[in-house]
Design an enzyme around this catalytic site. Structure first.
Site, PDB file in Angstrom:
ATOM      1  N   ASP A  98       4.015   1.083   2.134  1.00  0.00           N
ATOM      2  CA  ASP A  98       4.768   0.934   3.381  1.00  0.00           C
ATOM      3  C   ASP A  98       6.254   1.075   3.070  1.00  0.00           C
ATOM      4  O   ASP A  98       6.654   1.238   1.914  1.00  0.00           O
ATOM      5  CB  ASP A  98       4.476  -0.413   4.045  1.00  0.00           C
ATOM      6  N   HIS A 110      -1.558   5.518  16.426  1.00  0.00           N
ATOM      7  CA  HIS A 110      -1.197   5.277  17.834  1.00  0.00           C
ATOM      8  C   HIS A 110       0.297   5.026  18.026  1.00  0.00           C
ATOM      9  O   HIS A 110       0.775   5.008  19.153  1.00  0.00           O
ATOM     10  CB  HIS A 110      -2.049   4.150  18.436  1.00  0.00           C
TER      11      HIS A 110
END
Length: 362
Positions: free
Chosen positions: A229, A267
């Site tokens: 990340d 998304h």
């Protein structure tokens, strides 16, 4: 004799729909009352009680109020409202002297808002979505139509990722919310999906604090995990045995591994960036590798069941928060997969509102 609403029969369809319409503006109060209840630890106080049935005064005496007697009168109204919404049960008894005693205890619905044995609950997730930073963006929803703007970006002059990087408090709220909800979701996913069996190395792209990998490795301890990340995200990640935290940008490249996880990542992005992320995953996989996508699959038709209502509501949330962010149908996932070079996809399992979808390289 007390008046019971259960005895009132409303058979006129026009009256039913008018009453439903009249109730719509009250929807805001449920979120705000739940927020206050969580901030005051009301559900936790009841859960920790030996009887798990407390009166408003007994609860008020355990919160930092200067006048429990006065506060209990206000609190009683809050508790009655929560009982009417199925978050509490209300127990009314009459003593021998004729005095009425009212107490409240938890329901399966409110159990989701108290910490489970792993310390996780949905309370931080509810607090995040009722936070003023998020709610203020909703007031600009019409601008998504009139001006083609992302409401959050218009409200704060930057996107949501940039905002959490700048605002440490909001970043903490977001991380705590995702940590809790991910723990709950992943416990269910590892129960119903066996695609991690026999895997030696797993990369969680956009893995946040590493909760997903920790859940997987707790069941499959032979897996070596890489939690990937942004650097400002993983700097707060705790140490887990078998997991290495690696900083980077998924839009540029991802670490190599035989199985790559994308949980609630696609998304957040428009189709173009989704294809970039998926292409980077495709390049990082061996020929027999796969990407495990964990996302909500939007139905083709807007049905009125619980699944459909939630999925379309989350789609609105994505529209408010992210440029091009949206929930996708199975066909839309297939289209993204093909554009990125994957040969096929297969829906493998469902956990709550989430589906586990495998993307195959060859």
């Amino acid at each position: 004799m007390a008046l019971s609403m259960d005895n009132i029969v409303i058979s006129n369809e026009e009256e039913i729909y008018m009453m439903k319409a009249m109730h719509i503006p009250c929807g805001l109060y449920l979120n705000m009352v739940l927020r206050a209840a969580i901030e005051l630890d009301l559900f936790e106080i009841i859960a920790k009680s030996t009887t798990q049935k407390l009166s408003s005064y007994e609860i008020a005496s355990q919160i930092p109020t200067k006048n429990p007697n006065a506060s209990s009168l206000v609190l009683e109204r809050i508790l009655r409202f929560l009982a009417s919404q199925s978050f509490l049960t209300c127990n009314i008894t009459k003593n021998d002297d004729g005095n009425v005693h009212t107490s409240y205890n938890l329901t399966p619905l409110s159990q989701s808002l108290i910490s489970d044995k792993d310390g996780s609950s949905l309370a931080p997730f509810l607090l995040l979505h009722s936070e003023s930073v998020v709610v203020n963006s909703c007031f600009l929803l019409k601008d998504a139509i009139l001006q083609g703007e992302v409401p959050f970006n218009k409200a704060y002059g930057m996107n949501a990722f940039e905002y959490t990087k700048k605002d440490s408090r909001m970043n903490g709220l977001f991380n705590k919310a995702m940590q809790n909800v991910t723990c709950i979701e992943m416990k269910k996913i590892v129960e119903c999906y066996n695609g991690f069996e026999g895997v030696k190395e797993t990369i969680d792209v956009g893995g946040g604090l590493g909760i997903s990998l920790a859940s997987i490795i707790s069941k499959y301890p032979n897996i070596k995990g890489i939690n990937f990340d942004l650097p400002h995200v993983i700097k707060d990640a705790p140490t887990y045995e078998g997991i290495e935290h690696v900083g980077g940008d998924m839009l540029k490249s991802v670490p190599q591994g035989e199985l790559i996880i994308l949980k609630e990542i696609l998304h957040n992005w428009d189709d173009e960036d989704c294809v970039k992320i998926l292409k980077n995953c495709w390049r990082a996989l061996p020929n027999d590798g796969k990407v495990v996508v964990i996302e909500q699959i939007q139905p083709e038709y807007p049905e009125t069941n619980l699944l459909s209502k939630h999925l379309f509501a989350l789609d609105i949330s994505m529209m408010i928060m992210f440029h091009g962010g949206k929930e996708r149908t199975k066909q839309q996932f297939e289209d993204l997969a093909k554009q990125a070079g994957f040969t096929s996809i297969k829906v493998m399992a469902r956990a709550y509102y989430y589906w586990v979808i495998e993307f195959y390289k060859y």
